[in-house]
Design an enzyme around this catalytic site. Structure first.
Site, PDB file in Angstrom:
ATOM      1  N   CYS A 124       0.851  -1.279   0.006  1.00 24.34           N
ATOM      2  CA  CYS A 124      -0.123  -0.024  -0.029  1.00 24.34           C
ATOM      3  C   CYS A 124       1.098   1.388   0.040  1.00 24.34           C
ATOM      4  O   CYS A 124       1.474   1.552   1.079  1.00 24.34           O
ATOM      5  CB  CYS A 124      -0.899  -0.144   1.186  1.00 24.34           C
ATOM      6  SG  CYS A 124      -1.842   1.696   1.561  1.00 24.34           S
ATOM      7  N   CYS A 149       0.079   3.950   2.509  1.00 27.59           N
ATOM      8  CA  CYS A 149       0.416   3.434   4.047  1.00 27.59           C
ATOM      9  C   CYS A 149       1.683   3.825   4.215  1.00 27.59           C
ATOM     10  O   CYS A 149       2.080   4.025   5.282  1.00 27.59           O
ATOM     11  CB  CYS A 149       0.338   1.966   4.228  1.00 27.59           C
ATOM     12  SG  CYS A 149      -1.558   1.156   3.646  1.00 27.59           S
TER      13      CYS A 149
END
Length: 110
Positions: free
Chosen positions: A34, A37
Site C-alpha cells: 500500500c 500506507c
C-alpha cells in the site's frame, strides 16, 4: 525505519494491546503493498515520539492478520482507528498530511 515506540499488533494480541489498554491507542491498518500506507508511516513515527506516554501508536498488517480488519469492517487502507478505554472512538480512512494527523489525534485526546 519504524520507530521502536510503535507496537506491531496481531489478531491474537489485539484485545490485550488495544481493547484492554489503559492508554488511548491509534491503530494503523496497513499492508506492505500500500503506497499511501508508506506515505503516512513517517508521520506515525513522529506521532509515537511526540505523544509518548499519552498515546500508543500501533500497526496491524491486514495481509497477515485477517480477523481483526474483518471484525471492524476495514475496506480500504490506510485506515486509522482511535480507541479510548477499549472503545472505538474515531476512524479516518486514507492518507493524511502530518498536520491533519496531528489535528485528528489532538481532537481525540481532548
Amino acid at each position: 525505519m519504524a520507530s521502536e515506540l510503535i507496537k506491531h499488533l496481531t489478531d491474537a494480541s489485539f484485545e490485550a494491546d488495544v481493547l484492554q489498554s489503559t492508554t488511548p491507542v491509534l491503530v494503523d491498518y496497513w499492508a506492505e503493498w500500500c503506497g499511501p500506507c508508506k506515505d503516512i508511516a513517517p508521520h506515525l513515527d513522529d506521532l509515537a515520539k511526540t505523544y509518548e506516554g499519552k498515546l500508543q501508536v500501533a500497526k496491524l498488517n491486514i495481509d497477515e492478520n485477517r480477523e481483526t480488519p474483518a471484525k471492524f469492517g476495514i475496506r480500504g487502507i490506510p485506515t486509522l482507528m482511535f480507541f479510548k478505554d477499549g472503545q472505538l472512538s474515531a476512524t479516518k480512512i486514507g492518507s493524511m498530511r502530518k498536520e491533519q494527523l496531528t489535528a485528528f489525534v489532538d481532537q481525540q485526546l481532548a
